[in-house]
Design a protein around this motif. Structure first.
Motif, PDB file in Angstrom:
ATOM      1  N   HIS A 167     -28.783 -22.727 -65.260  1.00  0.00           N
ATOM      2  CA  HIS A 167     -28.240 -23.241 -64.095  1.00  0.00           C
ATOM      3  C   HIS A 167     -28.540 -22.510 -62.798  1.00  0.00           C
ATOM      4  O   HIS A 167     -28.135 -21.338 -62.774  1.00  0.00           O
ATOM      5  N   TYR A 205     -27.557 -21.810 -58.921  1.00  0.00           N
ATOM      6  CA  TYR A 205     -26.678 -21.948 -57.959  1.00  0.00           C
ATOM      7  C   TYR A 205     -27.005 -21.495 -56.700  1.00  0.00           C
ATOM      8  O   TYR A 205     -27.293 -20.354 -56.345  1.00  0.00           O
ATOM      9  N   SER A 236     -33.356 -21.683 -54.991  1.00  0.00           N
ATOM     10  CA  SER A 236     -33.660 -23.288 -55.873  1.00  0.00           C
ATOM     11  C   SER A 236     -34.861 -23.561 -55.615  1.00  0.00           C
ATOM     12  O   SER A 236     -35.844 -23.846 -56.493  1.00  0.00           O
ATOM     13  N   SER A 238     -31.169 -26.585 -64.128  1.00  0.00           N
ATOM     14  CA  SER A 238     -30.586 -27.437 -63.482  1.00  0.00           C
ATOM     15  C   SER A 238     -29.749 -27.098 -62.147  1.00  0.00           C
ATOM     16  O   SER A 238     -29.196 -25.744 -62.126  1.00  0.00           O
ATOM     17  N   HIS A 239     -30.281 -27.335 -61.186  1.00  0.00           N
ATOM     18  CA  HIS A 239     -30.102 -26.942 -59.786  1.00  0.00           C
ATOM     19  C   HIS A 239     -28.710 -27.773 -59.229  1.00  0.00           C
ATOM     20  O   HIS A 239     -28.552 -28.876 -59.148  1.00  0.00           O
ATOM     21  N   HIS A 240     -27.754 -26.726 -58.834  1.00  0.00           N
ATOM     22  CA  HIS A 240     -26.281 -27.046 -58.252  1.00  0.00           C
ATOM     23  C   HIS A 240     -26.244 -26.630 -56.924  1.00  0.00           C
ATOM     24  O   HIS A 240     -26.166 -25.347 -56.549  1.00  0.00           O
ATOM     25  N   ARG A 283     -25.030 -26.683 -53.043  1.00  0.00           N
ATOM     26  CA  ARG A 283     -23.830 -27.311 -52.208  1.00  0.00           C
ATOM     27  C   ARG A 283     -24.508 -27.177 -50.711  1.00  0.00           C
ATOM     28  O   ARG A 283     -24.941 -26.392 -50.320  1.00  0.00           O
ATOM     29  N   GLN A 287     -19.144 -20.605 -57.321  1.00  0.00           N
ATOM     30  CA  GLN A 287     -19.350 -22.183 -57.882  1.00  0.00           C
ATOM     31  C   GLN A 287     -19.731 -22.131 -59.263  1.00  0.00           C
ATOM     32  O   GLN A 287     -19.810 -23.215 -59.929  1.00  0.00           O
TER      33      GLN A 287
END
Length: 268
Positions: A118, A120, A130, A150-152, A154, A214
């Protein structure tokens, strides 16, 4: 899923210049037939002499109706990308050609066998971590890890705040360029908090925008501007890596490899 880690174990049987013998390292053969291609598993004679060996056993793993040759050449070091492409064909077996003319294949593609990492980050400006991960993955530099990402991300421009961190994000009122008067709603991280309180006191409210705050899944990699937070370990109960705001692609690459080595050691 069968997806050879190296193309050297995959041969092609388009012609038979030396008869029914195969290269001694071959484990699989892509055989051209009238209707297309099929995939074989072969066992060369381990006691044979020389580079070309007799075949002790062969087995058809995928028939011509189950096999397709991918229409474009690919970077065969981008392993997750190849599995995604194989899934898109709808066939059990997808044969890939590489830029250097080598061949490989994915049989019964299954991304669930890859570890999800993941990522962030925030924007604006550029979500540098990212984007760097995506570029490293596309270049094939992360393929050996057998990971997906998996890119989160914000989008801090959607936050209801009076003040944002810096002009680089395109904001009109920011901590780096404007004088505060008190009572502001500030979108900022620990560094923003420290700056505000050192210069203006504590009459303000803060919306935390640090990517590390986050994190809700592991393993992860996150970006943070606090140098002392960098490294590999547990953060709020989640295991991962933290890199500095301006980390180079090499630093990010090393962090992902080191973090995944530690993660797999922990989980066997």
């Amino acid at each position: 899923m069968i997806f050879p880690p190296e193309c050297k174990v995959v041969g092609h049987a388009f012609e038979k210049p030396v008869g029914d013998r195969v290269y001694f390292l071959s484990q699989y053969l892509v055989r051209r037939v009238e209707e297309g291609f099929e995939l074989l598993k072969v066992t060369p004679d381990p006691d044979g002499i020389g580079m070309m060996r007799d075949i002790l056993h062969e087995e058809v793993l995928a028939t011509v109706g189950e096999t397709i040759l991918y229409s474009e050449r690919v970077n065969q070091h981008d392993r997750a990308g190849m599995v995604r492409r194989a899934l898109s064909t709808g066939k059990r077996c997808t044969i890939f050609g590489a830029m250097d003319e080598h061949m490989n294949f994915v049989l019964d593609p299954d991304l669930s066998l890859f570890q999800t990492v993941h990522v962030y980050d925030i924007r604006p400006p550029r979500a540098n971590l990212s984007v760097t991960i995506e570029e490293l993955e596309e270049a094939g530099l992360l393929g050996e890890l057998n990971c997906t990402f998996s890119h989160h991300i914000r989008d801090i421009s959607t936050i209801n705040a009076d003040v944002f961190p810096c002009r680089a994000g395109g904001f009109t009122r920011t901590l780096d360029m404007d004088r505060m008067t008190g009572g502001e709603r500030v979108a900022g991280c620990l560094t923003g908090k420290q700056l505000y309180e050192e210069c203006y006191g504590t009459n303000y409210s803060r919306i935390d925008i640090c990517p590390l705050s986050q994190v809700t899944e592991e393993p992860f990699i996150a970006r943070c501007c606090r140098k002392e937070r960098g490294g590999i370990g547990e953060y709020n109960g989640y295991f991962g890596a933290v890199v500095h705001w301006g980390a180079s692609p090499k630093t990010v690459l090393d962090a992902v490899y080191a973090m995944m080595a530690a993660w797999r050691e922990r989980h066997g």
